[in-house]
Motif scaffolding. Structure first.
Motif, PDB file in Angstrom:
ATOM      1  N   PRO A  12      35.803  24.646   9.483  1.00  0.00           N
ATOM      2  CA  PRO A  12      35.767  26.016  10.005  1.00  0.00           C
ATOM      3  C   PRO A  12      34.559  26.815   9.520  1.00  0.00           C
ATOM      4  N   GLU A  13      34.202  26.653   8.255  1.00  0.00           N
ATOM      5  CA  GLU A  13      33.028  27.352   7.706  1.00  0.00           C
ATOM      6  C   GLU A  13      31.750  26.860   8.386  1.00  0.00           C
ATOM      7  N   ILE A  14      31.657  25.562   8.594  1.00  0.00           N
ATOM      8  CA  ILE A  14      30.480  25.004   9.275  1.00  0.00           C
ATOM      9  C   ILE A  14      30.378  25.562  10.689  1.00  0.00           C
ATOM     10  N   ASN A  15      31.495  25.563  11.405  1.00  0.00           N
ATOM     11  CA  ASN A  15      31.494  26.089  12.777  1.00  0.00           C
ATOM     12  C   ASN A  15      31.081  27.556  12.817  1.00  0.00           C
ATOM     13  N   GLN A  16      31.536  28.323  11.830  1.00  0.00           N
ATOM     14  CA  GLN A  16      31.183  29.737  11.769  1.00  0.00           C
ATOM     15  C   GLN A  16      29.674  29.928  11.645  1.00  0.00           C
ATOM     16  N   TRP A  17      29.053  29.144  10.766  1.00  0.00           N
ATOM     17  CA  TRP A  17      27.610  29.285  10.565  1.00  0.00           C
ATOM     18  C   TRP A  17      26.814  28.713  11.727  1.00  0.00           C
ATOM     19  N   LEU A  18      27.307  27.637  12.330  1.00  0.00           N
ATOM     20  CA  LEU A  18      26.642  27.124  13.529  1.00  0.00           C
ATOM     21  C   LEU A  18      26.662  28.169  14.632  1.00  0.00           C
ATOM     22  N   GLY A  19      27.791  28.878  14.760  1.00  0.00           N
ATOM     23  CA  GLY A  19      27.896  29.932  15.762  1.00  0.00           C
ATOM     24  C   GLY A  19      26.905  31.046  15.525  1.00  0.00           C
ATOM     25  N   LYS A  20      26.700  31.420  14.268  1.00  0.00           N
ATOM     26  CA  LYS A  20      25.739  32.471  13.946  1.00  0.00           C
ATOM     27  C   LYS A  20      24.320  32.083  14.357  1.00  0.00           C
ATOM     28  N   LEU A  21      24.058  30.780  14.348  1.00  0.00           N
ATOM     29  CA  LEU A  21      22.728  30.288  14.685  1.00  0.00           C
ATOM     30  C   LEU A  21      22.634  29.810  16.135  1.00  0.00           C
ATOM     31  N   GLY A  22      23.708  30.005  16.890  1.00  0.00           N
ATOM     32  CA  GLY A  22      23.689  29.634  18.298  1.00  0.00           C
ATOM     33  C   GLY A  22      23.727  28.144  18.558  1.00  0.00           C
ATOM     34  N   ILE A  23      24.304  27.381  17.621  1.00  0.00           N
ATOM     35  CA  ILE A  23      24.415  25.928  17.776  1.00  0.00           C
ATOM     36  C   ILE A  23      25.857  25.593  18.151  1.00  0.00           C
ATOM     37  N   LEU A  24      26.050  24.887  19.250  1.00  0.00           N
ATOM     38  CA  LEU A  24      27.388  24.561  19.738  1.00  0.00           C
ATOM     39  C   LEU A  24      27.900  23.298  19.043  1.00  0.00           C
ATOM     40  N   PRO A  25      29.032  23.385  18.333  1.00  0.00           N
ATOM     41  CA  PRO A  25      29.593  22.188  17.690  1.00  0.00           C
ATOM     42  C   PRO A  25      30.046  21.160  18.727  1.00  0.00           C
ATOM     43  N   LYS A  26      29.836  19.885  18.402  1.00  0.00           N
ATOM     44  CA  LYS A  26      30.284  18.804  19.280  1.00  0.00           C
ATOM     45  C   LYS A  26      31.042  17.782  18.444  1.00  0.00           C
ATOM     46  N   PHE A  27      32.097  17.200  19.044  1.00  0.00           N
ATOM     47  CA  PHE A  27      32.917  16.229  18.329  1.00  0.00           C
ATOM     48  C   PHE A  27      33.180  15.004  19.207  1.00  0.00           C
ATOM     49  N   GLU A  28      33.270  13.848  18.548  1.00  0.00           N
ATOM     50  CA  GLU A  28      33.653  12.606  19.209  1.00  0.00           C
ATOM     51  C   GLU A  28      34.649  11.880  18.322  1.00  0.00           C
ATOM     52  N   GLY A  29      35.841  11.620  18.845  1.00  0.00           N
ATOM     53  CA  GLY A  29      36.854  10.904  18.072  1.00  0.00           C
ATOM     54  C   GLY A  29      37.241  11.601  16.793  1.00  0.00           C
TER      55      GLY A  29
END
Length: 232
Positions: A12-29
């Motif tokens: 969740p913390e990683i996703n929060q900071w990625l969002g601040k930088l405009g980077i869309l999280p992606k997941f596989e499996g």
């Protein structure tokens, strides 16, 4: 011997900071696809923020927390994930628990962020559950406990009453094959299976949102049957 240590991620913390930088999280499996930009954020958040926050909480509670990541003392040596579609997501190539044994022997609690490096020093994002299982096995731990934000393994994800309270390795493999275990739960059960195969006696997946769930799991006979799916 009971070996105390904490291995952590921080999705969740990683996703929060990625969002601040405009980077869309992606997941596989159930695993995070990690490019160079994402890897920088992963390392910054896990090692610099989440790790030190956990250490501070342990120290505040009267314990002695020691913050580390897989890079420290070559504790975790990584290799690229087979197939390469996940980018800088790594697998565990080898474990060196020398520094952990010294810390545990001193009475302190190691707190390990799931970032490691390969033999060339390149950083990789290691799934925290996978790293925890490999470290537990290398230490000869009695018990591996994975805390998550769901009740545990369920036969029906929409029905909390379908919690699987105890299951064999063969049984959990059948649930995976049937699609009843999916997404982020797959790496958790896989790491449990691997740790058991390497000598850890029991592995449990418990709901970390419940008050005192860890104490109940460790100190009572009822904790495991109520809160965990024990792979034995």
């Amino acid at each position: 011997m009971w070996r105390k240590g904490i291995e952590h991620g921080g999705g969740p913390e990683i996703n929060q900071w990625l969002g601040k930088l405009g980077i869309l999280p992606k997941f596989e499996g159930g695993l995070r696809v990690t490019d160079e930009a994402t890897m920088e954020i992963v390392e910054m958040v896990l090692v610099g923020k989440v790790n030190k926050s956990l250490v501070s909480l342990i120290n505040k509670a009267g314990g002695i927390g020691v913050g580390l990541c897989g890079k420290d003392a070559r504790m975790i040596t990584a290799r690229p994930t087979r197939g390469g579609s996940l980018g800088l997501v790594g697998e565990v190539s080898s474990i060196d628990t020398s520094i952990l044994r010294n810390i545990i022997k001193s009475g302190a609690i190691p707190v390990i962020a799931s970032v490691a490096a390969d033999h060339e020093g390149k950083a990789y994002n290691i799934n925290a559950d996978t790293a925890a299982g490999e470290i537990a096995a290398s230490l000869g731990a009695e018990k591996l406990i994975l805390l998550t934000d769901v009740p545990g393994i369920m036969m029906d994800m929409s029905d909390p009453n379908s919690l699987v309270r105890e299951i064999s390795i063969q049984g959990i493999r059948k649930l995976v094959d049937e699609g009843k275990v999916s997404g982020g739960m797959i790496p958790k059960v896989e790491c449990c299976i691997r740790s058991l195969a390497q000598g850890v006696r029991t592995a449990s997946i418990i709901d970390g949102r419940l008050s005192h769930s860890l104490l109940l799991e460790i100190l009572t006979d009822e904790g495991q049957s109520v809160f965990s799916a024990a792979l034995t």
